[in-house]
Scaffold this active site. Structure first.
Site, PDB file in Angstrom:
ATOM      1  N   ASP A  92       0.866  -1.170   0.000  1.00  0.00           N
ATOM      2  CA  ASP A  92       0.000   0.000   0.000  1.00  0.00           C
ATOM      3  C   ASP A  92       0.911   1.230   0.000  1.00  0.00           C
ATOM      4  O   ASP A  92       1.954   1.245   0.641  1.00  0.00           O
ATOM      5  CB  ASP A  92      -0.887  -0.024   1.250  1.00  0.00           C
ATOM      6  CG  ASP A  92      -1.965   1.036   1.227  1.00  0.00           C
ATOM      7  OD1 ASP A  92      -1.918   1.910   0.339  1.00  0.00           O
ATOM      8  OD2 ASP A  92      -2.843   0.999   2.096  1.00  0.00           O
ATOM      9  N   GLY A  94       0.649   4.094   1.322  1.00  0.00           N
ATOM     10  CA  GLY A  94       0.626   4.973   2.485  1.00  0.00           C
ATOM     11  C   GLY A  94      -0.446   6.036   2.405  1.00  0.00           C
ATOM     12  O   GLY A  94      -0.627   6.811   3.339  1.00  0.00           O
ATOM     13  N   ASP A 146      -2.358   8.000  -3.510  1.00  0.00           N
ATOM     14  CA  ASP A 146      -3.690   8.559  -3.738  1.00  0.00           C
ATOM     15  C   ASP A 146      -4.139   9.376  -2.539  1.00  0.00           C
ATOM     16  O   ASP A 146      -3.464   9.434  -1.516  1.00  0.00           O
ATOM     17  CB  ASP A 146      -4.704   7.446  -4.021  1.00  0.00           C
ATOM     18  CG  ASP A 146      -4.886   6.505  -2.831  1.00  0.00           C
ATOM     19  OD1 ASP A 146      -3.922   6.337  -2.055  1.00  0.00           O
ATOM     20  OD2 ASP A 146      -5.978   5.936  -2.674  1.00  0.00           O
ATOM     21  N   GLY A 221     -11.019   3.974  -1.124  1.00  0.00           N
ATOM     22  CA  GLY A 221     -11.966   4.922  -0.568  1.00  0.00           C
ATOM     23  C   GLY A 221     -13.326   4.362  -0.251  1.00  0.00           C
ATOM     24  O   GLY A 221     -14.305   5.107  -0.175  1.00  0.00           O
ATOM     25  N   ASP A 271      -7.978  -7.094   1.006  1.00  0.00           N
ATOM     26  CA  ASP A 271      -7.153  -7.084   2.217  1.00  0.00           C
ATOM     27  C   ASP A 271      -7.932  -6.387   3.312  1.00  0.00           C
ATOM     28  O   ASP A 271      -8.804  -5.558   3.033  1.00  0.00           O
ATOM     29  CB  ASP A 271      -5.822  -6.353   1.998  1.00  0.00           C
ATOM     30  CG  ASP A 271      -5.992  -4.840   2.115  1.00  0.00           C
ATOM     31  OD1 ASP A 271      -5.678  -4.282   3.184  1.00  0.00           O
ATOM     32  OD2 ASP A 271      -6.476  -4.202   1.149  1.00  0.00           O
TER      33      ASP A 271
END
Length: 376
Positions: A92, A94, A146, A221, A271
């Site tokens: 990921d 972050g 993002d 999101g 996940d």
């Protein structure tokens, strides 16, 4: 990275596939245990392989950047070498961690300035910097940097964060293409669809992401405060646009029911910290419902935790003994619960795959969902 769809369910958008990476194959749909700081909490590596059969795990750029740091990771040959993990890895970027540090970060066009939760030091993450960090970590799949909007965001904020995510994605792709892997194998960069709970923004973002022709795509999101039905609606909107011949990754989701609903809508990868976090609080997920092992009703239940589980501890220890360990705050109890929940999640996606191949996924899902939601 390659992806092959082996079978599509005739009654839904569910599909069974194979992702091929430099560190091995991943049979989809798949759940990825979260190894935020380079380890899955309370679980040994041999248990991840033997008892859980995790085909891929997830690490986090924010946490690994802060500790142990890039110098150590590069000297070890990346996270694979540092953690001794020989199977695929995903990192990921972050972005979600930065989102969660609302009081200690500032987002602007250049990137995000944030304050470390460890020592208060200040750092700047830009799309280019994040690509460099993820190159050092060396995961098979790297997430783009993002901006995640809260589920209750108004339309204007959701649009602005989506548009910033798109501009950052272009910078991520440019820098990714201008750099090389550090450890002799290829890495894939995954864009992330944003847009909060607004269908038109989700469509716009999915179209933008699809146009990049990445090797896999992610949906971010969601599960950040919006109603569950809204989450399912947004998955449908996005997956109608994202390429069908590329893996789709739903980030940070979720409950067993969320996984099955996501699979039905065409999601391939998941996940979530839920199985390990809930396990450390004494909550077990099972095919017959959830068990709060702290409850006194389990104090004299001398049945195995799960006699059919792939985890040795599930077959060797009783619910009464696990109740005792959790009440006594013994670390072993947290370990057993975490292993159990991860083994259950792997059973769930593995069984879902079997029913996709058999062509009766929707019927099977309808039969198991009522059981999964029970409290035992």
């Amino acid at each position: 990275m390659k992806f092959k769809i082996e079978k599509a369910d005739p009654g839904s958008n569910a599909r069974a596939g194979i992702i091929t990476t430099a560190h091995g194959e991943i049979a989809t749909p798949i759940f990825m245990p979260v190894g935020t700081a380079g380890s899955v909490k309370a679980v040994h590596r041999h248990e991840l392989v033997r008892d859980i059969n995790a085909q891929i795990i997830l690490g986090n750029t924010y946490h690994l950047f802060l500790r142990p740091g890039l110098e150590t990771l590069r000297a070890a040959g990346g996270l694979h070498g540092f953690a001794g993990w020989e199977r695929p890895l995903l990192t990921d970027s972050g972005g979600f961690q930065v989102f969660s540090l609302a009081e200690n970060r500032r987002i602007k066009e250049e990137g995000c300035t944030f304050q470390s939760h460890i020592d208060g030091s200040r750092h700047l993450f830009t799309p280019e910097r994040v690509m460099d960090i993820e190159r050092v970590i060396g995961a098979d799949m790297m997430m783009a940097f993002d901006v995640c909007a809260p589920g209750e965001s108004d339309y204007r904020h959701a649009r602005e964060t989506m548009e910033l995510t798109h501009r950052w994605l272009d910078r991520c792709i440019k820098h990714f293409n201008e750099t090389e892997p550090l450890y002799g194998y290829e890495q894939a960069l995954l864009p992330i669809v944003q847009g909060c709970k607004y269908a038109d923004l989700r469509r716009k973002s999915a179209e933008f992401v699809a146009s990049k022709e990445a090797e896999a795509n992610a949906i971010g999101g969601l599960a950040v405060g919006e109603p569950t039905e809204t989450m399912y609606e947004m998955i449908e909107v996005v997956n109608a646009i994202l390429p069908k011949d590329k893996p789709r990754y739903l980030m940070g989701v979720g409950t067993p029911a969320n996984l099955l609903e996501g699979i039905e809508r065409g999601v391939d990868m998941f996940d979530c910290v839920m199985p390990t976090r809930n396990g450390r609080n004494g909550l077990l997920f099972t095919k017959h419902g959830t068990i709060n092992v702290k409850n006194s009703k389990w104090a004299t239940c001398f049945e195995p935790i799960d006699p059919e589980s792939t985890a040795e501890s599930d077959r060797s220890y009783t619910l009464a003994y696990l109740h005792h360990l959790i009440k006594a705050e013994e670390i072993l109890g947290l370990q057993i619960c975490s292993i159990h929940n991860l083994a259950f999640y792997m059973w769930l996606v593995r069984t879902a795959r079997e029913h996709i191949v058999e062509g009766d996924y929707t019927q099977w899902k309808a039969s198991v969902l009522p059981e999964l939601g029970r409290r035992l």
